[in-house]
Motif scaffolding. Structure first.
Motif, PDB file in Angstrom:
ATOM      1  N   GLN A 170       0.659  -1.200  -0.020  1.00 41.42           N
ATOM      2  CA  GLN A 170      -0.103  -0.075  -0.133  1.00 41.42           C
ATOM      3  C   GLN A 170       0.819   1.407   0.041  1.00 41.42           C
ATOM      4  N   ASP A 171       1.922   1.256   0.999  1.00 44.07           N
ATOM      5  CA  ASP A 171       2.571   2.504   1.129  1.00 44.07           C
ATOM      6  C   ASP A 171       3.525   2.516  -0.312  1.00 44.07           C
ATOM      7  N   VAL A 172       4.276   1.715  -0.319  1.00 44.02           N
ATOM      8  CA  VAL A 172       5.187   1.799  -1.575  1.00 44.02           C
ATOM      9  C   VAL A 172       4.481   2.443  -2.899  1.00 44.02           C
ATOM     10  N   LEU A 173       3.506   1.833  -3.360  1.00 44.15           N
ATOM     11  CA  LEU A 173       2.823   2.375  -4.612  1.00 44.15           C
ATOM     12  C   LEU A 173       2.259   3.834  -4.326  1.00 44.15           C
ATOM     13  N   SER A 174       1.725   4.105  -3.202  1.00 46.98           N
ATOM     14  CA  SER A 174       1.229   5.394  -2.982  1.00 46.98           C
ATOM     15  C   SER A 174       2.437   6.615  -3.133  1.00 46.98           C
ATOM     16  N   THR A 175       3.391   6.138  -2.539  1.00 46.15           N
ATOM     17  CA  THR A 175       4.692   7.050  -2.264  1.00 46.15           C
ATOM     18  C   THR A 175       5.134   7.310  -3.669  1.00 46.15           C
ATOM     19  N   LEU A 176       5.486   6.359  -4.252  1.00 47.42           N
ATOM     20  CA  LEU A 176       6.020   6.450  -5.712  1.00 47.42           C
ATOM     21  C   LEU A 176       5.291   6.982  -6.704  1.00 47.42           C
ATOM     22  N   ALA A 177       3.960   6.803  -6.604  1.00 51.22           N
ATOM     23  CA  ALA A 177       3.000   7.748  -7.321  1.00 51.22           C
ATOM     24  C   ALA A 177       3.090   9.179  -7.140  1.00 51.22           C
ATOM     25  N   ARG A 178       3.003   9.455  -5.456  1.00 55.25           N
ATOM     26  CA  ARG A 178       3.236  10.797  -5.343  1.00 55.25           C
ATOM     27  C   ARG A 178       4.322  11.630  -5.680  1.00 55.25           C
ATOM     28  N   LEU A 179       5.603  10.957  -5.359  1.00 54.50           N
ATOM     29  CA  LEU A 179       6.880  11.564  -5.807  1.00 54.50           C
ATOM     30  C   LEU A 179       6.768  11.639  -7.529  1.00 54.50           C
ATOM     31  N   ALA A 180       6.537  10.569  -8.233  1.00 54.35           N
ATOM     32  CA  ALA A 180       6.531  10.618  -9.340  1.00 54.35           C
ATOM     33  C   ALA A 180       5.638  12.059  -9.981  1.00 54.35           C
ATOM     34  N   ARG A 181       4.353  12.353  -9.370  1.00 54.79           N
ATOM     35  CA  ARG A 181       3.640  13.462  -9.701  1.00 54.79           C
ATOM     36  C   ARG A 181       4.272  14.793  -9.320  1.00 54.79           C
ATOM     37  N   SER A 182       4.876  14.847  -8.238  1.00 55.51           N
ATOM     38  CA  SER A 182       5.380  16.190  -7.454  1.00 55.51           C
ATOM     39  C   SER A 182       6.784  16.593  -8.071  1.00 55.51           C
ATOM     40  N   ARG A 183       7.568  15.497  -8.415  1.00 58.45           N
ATOM     41  CA  ARG A 183       8.796  15.645  -8.911  1.00 58.45           C
ATOM     42  C   ARG A 183       9.139  14.823 -10.192  1.00 58.45           C
ATOM     43  N   PRO A 184       8.430  15.200 -11.344  1.00 59.30           N
ATOM     44  CA  PRO A 184       8.667  14.333 -12.317  1.00 59.30           C
ATOM     45  C   PRO A 184       9.928  14.407 -13.186  1.00 59.30           C
ATOM     46  N   ASP A 185      10.662  15.348 -12.646  1.00 55.33           N
ATOM     47  CA  ASP A 185      12.128  15.408 -13.238  1.00 55.33           C
ATOM     48  C   ASP A 185      13.245  14.863 -12.552  1.00 55.33           C
ATOM     49  N   ARG A 186      12.710  14.041 -11.571  1.00 52.40           N
ATOM     50  CA  ARG A 186      13.678  13.170 -10.778  1.00 52.40           C
ATOM     51  C   ARG A 186      13.596  11.810 -10.787  1.00 52.40           C
ATOM     52  N   ASP A 187      14.425  10.885 -10.867  1.00 49.27           N
ATOM     53  CA  ASP A 187      14.371   9.522 -10.976  1.00 49.27           C
ATOM     54  C   ASP A 187      14.364   9.115  -9.494  1.00 49.27           C
ATOM     55  N   LEU A 188      14.096   7.658  -9.437  1.00 48.31           N
ATOM     56  CA  LEU A 188      13.937   7.288  -7.871  1.00 48.31           C
ATOM     57  C   LEU A 188      14.560   5.846  -7.868  1.00 48.31           C
ATOM     58  N   VAL A 189      14.894   5.647  -6.704  1.00 41.19           N
ATOM     59  CA  VAL A 189      15.517   4.324  -6.319  1.00 41.19           C
ATOM     60  C   VAL A 189      14.642   3.672  -5.046  1.00 41.19           C
ATOM     61  N   LEU A 190      14.290   2.511  -5.186  1.00 42.32           N
ATOM     62  CA  LEU A 190      13.509   1.851  -4.305  1.00 42.32           C
ATOM     63  C   LEU A 190      14.353   0.807  -3.721  1.00 42.32           C
ATOM     64  N   MET A 191      14.616   1.068  -2.228  1.00 44.50           N
ATOM     65  CA  MET A 191      15.101  -0.070  -1.602  1.00 44.50           C
ATOM     66  C   MET A 191      14.537  -0.965  -0.702  1.00 44.50           C
ATOM     67  N   LEU A 192      14.173  -2.193  -1.078  1.00 40.52           N
ATOM     68  CA  LEU A 192      13.351  -3.204  -0.440  1.00 40.52           C
ATOM     69  C   LEU A 192      13.990  -3.822   0.986  1.00 40.52           C
ATOM     70  N   PRO A 193      13.012  -3.776   1.917  1.00 42.05           N
ATOM     71  CA  PRO A 193      13.694  -4.577   3.052  1.00 42.05           C
ATOM     72  C   PRO A 193      14.153  -6.190   2.974  1.00 42.05           C
ATOM     73  N   GLU A 194      14.889  -6.458   3.508  1.00 36.47           N
ATOM     74  CA  GLU A 194      15.591  -7.705   3.426  1.00 36.47           C
ATOM     75  C   GLU A 194      14.713  -8.837   3.059  1.00 36.47           C
ATOM     76  N   VAL A 195      13.536  -8.970   3.676  1.00 35.55           N
ATOM     77  CA  VAL A 195      12.622 -10.131   3.261  1.00 35.55           C
ATOM     78  C   VAL A 195      11.587  -9.971   2.297  1.00 35.55           C
TER      79      VAL A 195
END
Length: 433
Positions: free
Chosen positions: A92-117
């Motif tokens: 729930q949180d990853v998708l909403s966070t990525l979508a929000r950042l992509a909309r608010s900062r469309p000129d900046r690429d993203l890196v998602l670091m997943l927890p170890e499990v």
């Protein structure tokens, strides 16, 4: 060191004019190594946005989300667990966070670091199938690559481990029964890019052996080796970002062979002691003989995977999934040769094409396709053992009506109503537990 697999050429299928922010997914069972790679990417591009979730407080019912760039922390938020489940909360949180950042900062690429499990396949699937505000997140950003970071010092211990996540106290939910080795294997095999971080404590030869082992486990992935004493952030960034390696249509690893894709490479001569052996056959396995020899078959394997068919269950594609000393067997559905014509349209085009190219007048698309990867594994002895489990000429002549009457220790293990490629866990004797 860098090698790119010809199976998945960089940049194929994605327009160079695509202006969506790119997302690099970083996974790995060793957070220190994974975070070191993330920091190197931030050092090379301070405008990059890093999203990570810290599970240190999961025992108290919360997950810690941090968003930062190369200069500062932009967000620091605690999120309550949804239904007590880490996976549900992250989805729930990853998708909403990525979508929000992509909309608010469309000129900046993203890196998602997943927890170890967390396994990267679950996140990639969510990006394709889960909607954010009524649309898939792929309308806002593109997944550039799924990169798994592997710690050279601990890889072999992890692959040989028989511990499960519950025993280690790092399970993602109350019903999370995954083994440590299973998680590490899936992180490695789903990746389109692998980073071998650091050096083996046994020295350069052993580090080279780990590189070969990763190449045999995931021959479709590009591989990068980083000496953790000297990290060139710019070079690493060029090797990991804007590669366009991710293929969202790639099937789960156990289904690769059914679609005619590479399941593993046949490399019977040791390279740094690593052997990869592919076993293929048309005849079915005798269920009793196969069960009796399961322990011997996997005795020298670090990893084995693929699919098979049993004479006693001729409709079922049986998944084979071995890691960490435990064998998983389960259903991958029905063979096409037993499907009514009306059901063929529900089968992926790639699988129908692979079946047509390899169709046998008697067996149809049924066959054995298994891959074994190990250290100092004897491929000739392995082949003899597996071949000895196949039906003999006399048994083959008896036909399916007789085959179905065989005593079957696997009876009831692979319900055809369950078409999910998940697997039934078995003990070292191959008996479902």
């Amino acid at each position: 060191m860098m090698s790119t697999s010809p199976i998945a050429p960089a940049g194929a299928g994605v327009s160079a004019a695509d202006t969506r922010p790119s997302l690099t997914v970083l996974s790995g069972f060793w957070p220190a190594a994974t975070y070191a790679v993330a920091r190197a990417l931030l050092a090379a591009d301070p405008a990059l946005l890093l999203v990570r979730h810290d599970l240190a407080d999961v025992g108290t019912g919360s997950v810690h989300r941090v968003v930062r760039d190369g200069a500062s922390v932009l967000e620091d938020v605690r999120i309550d667990l949804a239904h007590g489940c880490v996976s549900c909360t992250l989805r729930q949180d990853v998708l909403s966070t990525l979508a929000r950042l992509a909309r608010s900062r469309p000129d900046r690429d993203l890196v998602l670091m997943l927890p170890e499990v967390v396994e990267p396949e679950t996140v990639a699937a969510a990006c394709v199938h889960c909607l954010v505000d009524g649309a898939p997140i792929s309308t806002l950003l593109r997944v550039d690559s799924c990169t798994t970071v592997v710690d050279a010092e601990h890889l072999l211990d992890a692959l040989a481990s028989t511990d499960d996540l519950k025993t280690l106290g790092i399970h993602a939910a109350a019903d999370d029964d995954r083994a440590l080795a299973d998680v590490v294997v899936r992180q490695i095999e789903y990746a389109d890019t692998l980073v071998l971080w650091g050096q083996s404590r046994e020295g350069p030869y052993d580090t080279g052996r780990l590189s070969v082992l990763l190449d045999r486990m995931s021959p479709w992935a590009a591989q990068v080796h980083v000496d953790d004493d000297i990290v060139d952030a710019g070079a690493l960034s060029r090797q990991l970002r804007d590669t366009r390696r991710h293929r969202p249509d790639t099937p789960r690893v156990l289904a690769r062979g059914l679609e005619g894709r590479v399941l593993g490479t046949h490399e019977p001569y040791p390279d740094c002691g690593v052997v990869s052996a592919v076993f293929r056959a048309r005849r079915p396995f005798h269920p009793g003989r196969l069960k009796d020899r399961l322990e011997r078959i996997n005795a020298e394997a670090v990893r084995s995977r693929g699919h098979l068919w049993l004479a006693s269950q001729p409709e079922t594609v049986v998944a084979w999934d071995f890691a960490g000393g435990g064998l998983g067997l389960g259903s991958l559905g029905r063979w096409l040769t037993v499907l009514p014509d009306a059901h063929w349209n529900a089968v992926p085009d790639q699988r129908r094409l692979a079946a047509a190219l390899d169709w046998d007048p008697y067996y149809g698309d049924r066959h054995q396709h298994l891959v074994f990867i190990g250290l100092d594994l004897d491929p000739a002895e392995l082949h003899r053992t597996l071949a000895g489990c196949l039906l003999t000429d006399a048994e083959l002549a008896d036909g399916e009506d007789v085959w179905r009457t065989y005593d079957d220790p696997f009876a009831g293990c692979f319900p055809l109503a369950d078409l999910d490629p998940g697997h039934t866990r078995t003990n070292s004797e191959g008996v479902p537990s």
